[in-house]
Design a protein around this motif. Structure first.
Motif, short mmCIF file in Angstrom:
data_model
loop_
_atom_site.label_atom_id
_atom_site.label_comp_id
_atom_site.label_asym_id
_atom_site.label_seq_id
_atom_site.Cartn_x
_atom_site.Cartn_y
_atom_site.Cartn_z
N SER A 285 1.04 -13.35 -2.06
CA SER A 285 0.15 -12.95 -2.71
C SER A 285 0.73 -11.26 -3.19
CB SER A 285 -1.29 -12.73 -2.34
OG SER A 285 -1.58 -14.10 -2.27
N VAL A 286 0.69 -10.87 -4.27
CA VAL A 286 1.14 -9.60 -4.55
C VAL A 286 0.16 -8.65 -5.19
CG1 VAL A 286 2.88 -8.20 -5.87
CG2 VAL A 286 3.45 -10.58 -4.76
N LEU A 287 -0.04 -7.30 -4.86
CA LEU A 287 -0.50 -6.47 -5.65
C LEU A 287 -0.01 -4.97 -5.82
CD1 LEU A 287 -4.39 -5.41 -5.54
CD2 LEU A 287 -2.45 -3.54 -5.16
N ALA B 183 -6.26 -2.02 -0.48
CA ALA B 183 -5.68 -3.30 -1.05
C ALA B 183 -5.30 -4.05 0.23
CB ALA B 183 -4.51 -3.10 -1.94
N ARG B 184 -4.55 -3.59 1.28
CA ARG B 184 -4.17 -4.53 2.36
C ARG B 184 -5.17 -5.01 3.17
NH1 ARG B 184 -0.69 -0.17 2.76
NH2 ARG B 184 1.57 -0.45 2.03
N ALA B 185 -6.09 -4.16 3.64
CA ALA B 185 -7.23 -4.41 4.25
C ALA B 185 -8.16 -5.50 3.65
CB ALA B 185 -7.94 -3.25 4.46
N TYR B 186 -8.34 -5.51 2.38
CA TYR B 186 -9.27 -6.43 1.54
C TYR B 186 -8.37 -7.78 1.78
CZ TYR B 186 -11.84 -8.94 -1.82
OH TYR B 186 -12.44 -10.10 -2.56
N ALA B 187 -7.37 -8.02 1.55
CA ALA B 187 -6.42 -9.09 1.21
C ALA B 187 -6.15 -9.76 2.67
CB ALA B 187 -4.97 -8.78 0.93
N LEU B 188 -6.02 -8.89 3.89
CA LEU B 188 -5.89 -9.41 5.14
C LEU B 188 -7.15 -10.16 5.64
CD1 LEU B 188 -3.58 -6.75 6.65
CD2 LEU B 188 -2.90 -9.08 6.08
N ASN B 189 -8.38 -9.47 5.16
CA ASN B 189 -9.73 -10.05 5.46
C ASN B 189 -10.05 -11.25 4.77
OD1 ASN B 189 -12.31 -9.78 6.78
ND2 ASN B 189 -12.84 -9.28 4.52
N GLN B 190 -9.19 -11.45 3.62
CA GLN B 190 -9.62 -12.73 3.01
C GLN B 190 -8.61 -13.85 3.38
OE1 GLN B 190 -11.87 -13.27 0.31
NE2 GLN B 190 -12.61 -11.10 1.14
N LEU B 191 -7.54 -13.36 3.81
CA LEU B 191 -6.49 -14.35 4.22
C LEU B 191 -6.76 -15.02 5.57
CD1 LEU B 191 -3.12 -12.77 2.87
CD2 LEU B 191 -4.20 -14.89 2.10
N HIS C 181 10.72 -6.00 1.07
CA HIS C 181 9.70 -6.49 1.80
C HIS C 181 10.17 -8.02 2.40
CE1 HIS C 181 6.11 -4.08 0.70
NE2 HIS C 181 6.91 -3.83 -0.57
N THR C 182 9.98 -8.14 3.66
CA THR C 182 10.44 -9.59 4.07
C THR C 182 9.46 -10.49 3.94
OG1 THR C 182 9.21 -8.64 6.32
CG2 THR C 182 11.58 -8.13 6.19
N GLU C 183 9.91 -11.78 4.05
CA GLU C 183 8.99 -12.48 3.51
C GLU C 183 7.77 -12.47 4.65
OE1 GLU C 183 10.46 -16.43 3.90
OE2 GLU C 183 12.48 -16.23 2.87
N GLY C 184 6.65 -12.85 3.89
CA GLY C 184 5.11 -12.90 4.58
C GLY C 184 4.15 -13.17 3.31
N PRO C 185 3.01 -13.20 3.96
CA PRO C 185 1.90 -13.94 2.93
C PRO C 185 1.45 -12.59 1.83
CG PRO C 185 0.93 -13.13 4.93
CD PRO C 185 2.46 -12.87 5.11
N LEU C 186 2.07 -11.33 2.07
CA LEU C 186 1.43 -10.30 1.47
C LEU C 186 2.61 -9.21 0.74
CD1 LEU C 186 -1.60 -9.63 0.55
CD2 LEU C 186 -1.67 -8.10 2.42
#
Length: 983
Positions: free
Chosen positions: A909-911, A975-983, A876-881
Motif C-alpha cells: 500500500s502506497v501513500l 500517514a504511517r500511523a493510520y496505515a499500521l493501525n488499519q493493517l 524502500h525494501t519489500e514490505g506492506p507499506l
C-alpha cells in the motif's frame, strides 16, 4: 524648499559634462544651454546599441495591435508580450530578439492606467509620454548586467552625480513564499552605492506583474534626489528594472520561468527634467516650444508653472492641459486612432474636447487654435517619429474640424449650465438629467468629467447618484438593442390614435430625416428642423397640455427630422430646444412610429406646452453610425447572394450604432470559406467608395427590378429605392440588368451617400436560429479593424503554439505549460471579437493541437513516473507499506507514480506527498487489494489531508487530496500511523 531644490538643480546642471564617447550629447554647464531632449533620447539608444550590442527596434503604434485588453499602448513592454508569455512564433523575427532597446510612445488615458484627470492639476502628469527601455530575453543577461548598464549610463554618460541616486529592491513577500532579492541589493552595494541609499520595499513597490496571471518578478528602481543633500531626500523614480523570473499561475501560485527576461523602463520626460535641472517636465524643451506657441497664439499671460490656489484663473493649468493634449492627439491620429464614439476613439474625443474647452474658455484662444499647434508638435517629435511628419496636414485638419464642431456645443452647454444654476438654491446639487443631456452619453457632446469640472469651478456639486442611475438605464437600453425585444416605452394606444384621427391631425411629416449632405471635406452635415408641438402625453398615455420638472413624456410634432425605429434600424436620439430660447435642452431618448405618427420620448427639464415652436437636433455621431451600419447591411445582403446564390433570402435584421445583426435563410450552415468570401465582396464595394443612389419610385415599377428579393413586407407607394453604385433609373431598366450586379433594395432607412465611410465590415458571430435560418453578427469601421487585428494576433499565437508543439518538450512542466497555453488560446478564440471565419478555422486547429499536447503530457508523465518509481523502489525494501515524499508538478503526475509503484509491488500500500510552492501539499494513495476492505484509500487520504487542514476524495482502492503544512514529517508520521493501525 524651492530655493534649495533650485540650488541643487543648478549644481546638477553644472556637474553634467559631455561624455567624449557620445556624439550629440551637448556639454552642460552654467554657461552652456542644457542638454536637448533629442540628444538625451539619442544618447540612450546609442549607448545600448554601440556599447552593449542592443538591436534598436522602432516604437510600436500607440494603437494596440490585437490586444483588446488595452485601449492604448501604455508601456514599452507591450509589443514584446509574446516573448514574455512564451507564445512568440519560433519562426518570426521577434523570436530572434535577444537584447533590444527603443523609445516607445505611450498613452495613459482611459482604462486601468489613466492619468487624464490629473493632467494640468500638477507639474508631472501626462497622457502621452515616451518610455526609454532596454530588454534582455531568454537569459541573454540578467540582474548584474542590467544594473551595471543602468548605473554606467546615468553616472558616466548623463553625468548624474552618484550621491544624488538612490535605489530600491524587493524586500520579499512572506505570504507568497518569496524571500528578499538580496542578489539585487548586493549588486548595488558592489557598484558603490552606500547601504544607506539602498532601500528595501514590499511587493506593491518592487514586484512587477503583467496581469492576474503570467510572467512577473522582482524589480529594482533607481531614484533621483531632488533635494541633493539640502534637507530630507526628495526622491523621484527615474528607472525601473524588472527581472521576470516567475510565472503567476491561475491558482495564484508562482512557478519559476524556464527563461528569464529583463524589462526596463525610464520616462524620457522625467529624465530630461533631471538633466536640464528643471523641477517640472513642463519646463523642459519637450514642452517649452508648445508653451511659447500657446502664449503667442492666445495672448494669455506667459506660463509661470503655478498650481492649485496659486494658479489664479487656472491659466497655467490650461497651458499644461493644452500642451499635453495636443501632443497626445497628434501622436494618436498619426498612428490611426481618430476621435470617435467608443473605446480609444471616444477617449481621444474627450481629450480633444477637454483641450478645446481650456484653450477657448480659459486662455481665450481664437477658433482653429488647436490645429495651429500641430506643426510645433511635429517639430519637437517628428525626427524621432517620422509618421508625425507624414500625417501633419491630416492631423491639423481633423483637430480643427472637431474643434469647430465642439465649440458650438460648448457655447450652448455653457448657456444651459448658467440657466440651470440660476434656478438652483444655495444648497441644491446640479440635476443629473441636465448633466446627462449635455454629455457624450446624452446629446450635446460634453464629456461628463468636463461638465463636472465646469461645475467644480463654480463651487457646485453634481448629483452623482442620479448620474449612476441614468448610466444604468442607458446600459440596459443598449443591452436590449443588442438582441432586440419589444421594449416597454411610451406608445399611443388605439384610443389616442382614434382621438387624433377624429381631430383630423395629419400623420407626422418625417421627410426632414433625409435632409443631410456631404461637406467638401468628406464629413456629413445634418440639418435642423423646426416644428410645432401638437400634443403631449404622460407616461401612462394621458393627453396633457403641458409638462415640466424633469417629467418623462411623449411628444407629438407636426414634422420631425428624427428617424423612428423601423425597418430594423434603431431610433435616432438627440435633443430639442424652444425656438428663441437656446439655453434649455429637452433630451430625446428615442422616437417610435405609432399609426403614422412619430412619438418622441422626451425628458422635459422645464415647461413644455402644446403650441410651442421647437428646433430639433439629432445626435449626429449616433445617426452617422446607424447610416454606416444600414448601408453595410445592404452590402452584406448582396454579398450573401453573390456567395450563396440568388435564392438566398433575408429573414430579418437589426442595427444600432455599435453592431448589426442579419438573419438569412440558407440551405446549410455557412462554411468559413463562404463567410470569408462574403467579407471580401463587401470590402471591395467599400474600397471602391461607390455612390449610394436613393429615389422614390412607384411601387408597381419597383417590384420589377431584376433580382429584387421578394416583397414580403408592406411598403408605401411610392417606395424608396436604394441602389449602390448604379443610378436608380438604370437599375430599374430590365434591359440593363445592372441590378443583378449590385445591391438594390426597397428601404425607408437612412443611408450613407458613399460606401467608403463604412471603412470595413467583419462578421464576428454566426449561429443557427432554427433549421435553415442563420443569424450573423457584424461590426464596421474601427471595430471591424480591431476585430481583424485581434484575429491576426490570435492566429500568430496559434501558429507559435503549433511550432512549439512540433519542437517537442523535454520536461513535464514545459509540456504542461504548453497544454495550458493551448487551453488559454482556445478560450480566447471562443470569446474574442474577431472574424467568424477565422474563429472557426482556429478552433479546428486548436482542437487538434490540444489532443497532441495532451498526448505529449501523458507520455512525458509516464516516463517521469517510471523514473520516480524506480527511485522509490530502491529506497524502500519489500514490505506492506511505502509512505514518502516525491517531487511532482501536478496531482495527476503523483497518481501515476502511485499506480506504477503498486503495479510493480502489488502487495504494497502506497501513500505519497508532494510539496508545492506556498506550503501546499498534494497527496495520492493506493491500497493493496489484500488489505481491503478493512483498509480503504479514501479513508487513508482523508485522515492525512485532514491532518494538513485539507480535503480528499476517491474510492476504496485509489484516492487523492490536498492540504497545507510546513511540517511534512508530521504528516508522513500520521500517514504511517493510520496505515499500521488499519493493517
Amino acid at each position: 524648499m524651492a530655493a534649495s531644490v533650485a540650488a541643487a538643480a543648478g549644481r546638477l546642471r553644472r556637474a553634467i559634462r559631455r561624455s567624449p564617447s557620445w556624439r550629440g550629447l551637448r556639454a552642460l554647464s552654467s554657461e552652456a544651454p542644457p542638454t536637448q531632449a533629442a540628444a538625451v533620447r539619442d544618447a540612450f539608444l546609442s549607448f545600448f546599441r554601440d556599447r552593449h550590442g542592443h538591436r534598436l527596434v522602432p516604437s510600436a503604434s500607440v494603437r494596440p495591435r490585437g490586444d483588446p485588453s488595452l485601449l492604448f499602448v501604455n508601456a514599452g513592454m507591450n509589443q514584446f508580450k509574446p516573448i514574455f508569455l512564451g507564445t512568440v512564433d519560433p519562426r518570426s523575427e521577434m523570436a530572434g530578439f535577444r537584447r533590444v532597446a527603443n523609445s516607445q510612445k505611450c498613452v495613459r488615458a482611459g482604462g486601468r492606467h489613466s492619468d487624464l484627470e490629473d493632467v494640468g492639476r500638477d507639474l508631472s502628469h501626462h497622457t502621452f509620454f515616451e518610455m526609454l527601455g532596454n530588454w534582455a530575453f531568454g537569459g541573454e543577461y540578467f540582474k548584474e548586467e542590467a544594473c551595471s548598464m543602468a548605473w554606467e549610463l546615468l553616472t558616466q554618460v548623463y553625468g548624474i552625480p552618484e550621491d544624488r541616486l538612490w535605489v530600491s529592491y524587493f524586500g520579499g513577500d512572506p505570504k507568497a513564499g518569496l524571500g528578499p532579492d538580496l542578489e539585487s541589493r548586493d549588486i548595488w552595494l558592489n557598484l558603490g552605492v552606500p547601504a544607506s541609499r539602498v532601500l528595501s520595499f514590499g511587493p506593491e513597490e518592487n514586484f512587477w506583474e503583467m496581469g492576474d496571471t503570467g510572467p512577473c518578478g522582482p524589480c529594482t528602481e533607481i531614484h533621483y534626489d531632488l533635494a541633493g543633500g539640502a534637507g530630507a531626500p526628495q526622491l523621484v523614480e527615474l528607472w525601473n528594472l524588472v527581472f521576470m523570473q516567475h510565472n503567476r499561475e491561475a491558482d495564484g501560485s508562482l512557478q519559476p520561468l524556464p527563461q528569464r527576461h529583463v524589462d526596463t523602463g525610464m520616462g524620457l520626460e522625467r529624465l530630461v527634467a533631471v538633466l536640464q535641472g528643471r523641477l517640472s517636465t513642463y519646463d523642459t524643451d519637450l514642452f517649452s516650444p508648445l508653451l511659447d506657441a500657446i502664449h503667442q497664439g492666445c495672448g494669455a499671460p506667459p506660463y509661470s508653472g503655478r498650481v492649485g490656489a496659486a494658479d489664479e484663473g487656472r491659466i497655467d493649468t490650461a497651458y499644461r492641459v493644452v500642451a499635453d493634449h495636443i501632443r497626445t492627439l497628434s501622436v494618436c491620429i498619426a498612428d490611426g486612432v481618430f476621435p470617435g464614439m467608443s473605446g480609444a476613439p471616444l477617449v481621444l474625443r474627450r481629450i480633444l474636447r477637454r483641450a478645446v474647452r481650456f484653450s477657448t474658455e480659459v486662455l481665450q484662444a481664437p477658433p482653429g487654435f488647436l490645429g495651429s499647434l500641430v506643426p510645433v508638435v511635429v517639430e519637437t517629435l517628428g525626427d524621432a517619429y517620422p509618421e508625425l511628419r507624414r500625417s501633419s496636414a491630416q492631423i491639423a485638419s481633423l483637430v480643427s474640424e472637431d474643434e469647430a464642431a465642439f465649440l458650438a456645443s460648448l457655447q450652448r452647454g455653457r448657456r444651459v449650465i448658467e440657466r440651470t444654476l440660476k434656478r438652483l438654491g444655495p444648497s441644491d446639487v446640479f440635476p443629473a438629467e441636465v448633466a446627462w443631456s449635455l454629455s457624450l452619453s446624452g446629446n450635446l457632446g460634453l464629456p461628463l468629467d468636463l461638465v463636472e469640472l465646469m461645475l467644480e469651478e463654480k463651487g457646485v456639486q453634481l448629483d452623482t447618484a442620479g448620474l449612476e442611475r441614468l448610466a444604468q438605464e442607458e446600459a440596459q437600453h443598449r443591452a436590449l438593442q443588442a438582441e432586440p425585444v419589444q421594449e416597454q416605452g411610451l406608445r399611443l394606444n388605439v384610443h389616442a390614435l382614434g382621438e387624433l384621427q377624429r381631430r383630423g391631425v395629419p400623420p407626422t411629416d418625417d421627410s426632414p430625416k433625409y435632409s443631410y449632405s456631404l461637406r467638401p471635406g468628406g464629413g456629413y452635415e445634418f440639418g435642423t428642423c423646426e416644428a410645432q408641438v401638437l400634443q403631449l402625453y404622460t407616461e401612462d398615455g394621458t393627453a396633457v397640455a403641458s409638462v415640466g420638472d424633469g417629467q418623462r413624456c411623449g411628444l407629438l410634432l407636426d414634422k420631425t427630422n428624427f428617424y423612428a425605429e423601423q425597418g430594423g434600424q434603431a431610433s435616432d436620439r438627440g435633443y430639442l430646444v424652444l425656438v428663441g430660447q437656446q439655453d434649455v435642452l429637452f433630451p430625446v431618448a428615442r422616437a417610435q412610429v405609432c399609426g403614422g405618427f412619430i412619438l418622441h420620448e422626451v425628458a422635459a427639464l422645464e415647461r413644455l406646452r402644446v403650441g410651442d415652436q421647437v428646433q430639433l437636433h439629432v445626435d449626429e455621431a449616433w445617426r452617422l453610425s446607424c447610416m454606416e451600419k444600414h448601408t453595410a447591411i445592404h452590402l452584406l445582403n448582396w454579398a450573401l447572394r453573390e456567395a450563396l446564390g440568388p435564392s438566398t433570402e433575408q429573414r430579418g435584421s437589426h442595427l444600432n450604432p455599435e453592431r448589426l445583426r442579419f438573419d438569412v435563410a440558407t440551405q446549410a450552415p455557412l462554411t468559413p470559406e463562404q463567410l470569408r468570401a462574403v467579407e471580401v465582396t463587401v470590402q471591395k464595394a467599400v474600397g471602391r467608395d461607390e455612390a449610394v443612389y436613393v429615389e422614390e419610385v412607384a411601387l408597381a415599377r419597383a417590384a420589377h427590378v431584376p433580382g429584387l428579393r421578394s416583397l414580403d413586407e408592406v411598403y408605401p407607394d411610392p417606395v424608396r429605392v436604394v441602389s449602390v453604385g448604379v443610378p436608380v433609373a438604370h437599375a430599374l431598366d430590365p434591359a440593363s440588368r445592372a441590378a443583378l450586379h449590385t445591391s438594390v433594395e426597397l428601404c425607408c432607412g437612412t443611408h450613407l451617400l458613399r460606401t467608403g465611410a463604412i471603412g470595413d465590415l467583419v462578421i464576428i458571430g454566426e449561429r443557427q436560429l432554427v433549421k435553415g435560418i442563420t443569424r450573423l453578427l457584424a461590426v464596421t469601421g474601427e471595430q471591424a479593424q480591431q476585430a481583424r487585428e485581434v484575429g491576426q494576433s490570435l492566429a500568430r499565437e496559434v501558429e507559435a503554439a503549433a511550432a512549439r508543439l512540433s519542437q517537442g518538450s523535454r520536461h513535464v512542466a514545459e509540456a504542461h505549460r504548453l497544454s495550458k497555453d493551448i487551453g488559454r488560446l482556445t478560450d480566447a478564440v471562443d470569446t474574442a471579437t474577431m472574424p467568424q471565419w477565422q474563429r472557426r478555422e482556429l478552433q479546428a486547429t486548436l482542437k487538434a493541437l490540444q489532443r497532441r499536447a495532451n498526448t505529449a503530457v501523458r507520455k512525458l508523465e509516464m516516463g517521469q513516473a517510471a523514473q520516480k518509481t524506480q527511485e522509490l523502489l530502491q529506497r524502500h525494501t519489500e514490505g506492506p507499506l511505502i509512505v514518502d515524499t516525491v517531487s511532482t508538478e501536478s496531482l495527476s503526475m503523483l497518481v501515476k507514480v502511485v499506480r506504477q509503484l503498486c503495479k510493480q509491488a502489488p502487495s504494497t500500500s502506497v501513500l505519497l506527498l508532494s510539496p508545492q510552492p506556498l506550503g501546499q501539499v498534494l497527496c495520492a494513495c493506493q491500497v493493496a487489494q489484500s488489505a481491503t476492505p478493512a483498509f480503504t484509500a479514501e479513508a487513508w487520504a482523508l485522515a492525512v489531508c485532514s491532518h494538513m487542514g485539507g480535503k480528499a476524495w476517491g474510492s476504496r482502492v485509489v484516492a487523492q487530496g490536498t492540504g497545507s503544512t510546513a511540517d511534512l514529517e508530521a504528516a508522513l508520521s500520521a500517514a504511517r500511523a493510520y496505515a499500521l493501525n488499519q493493517l
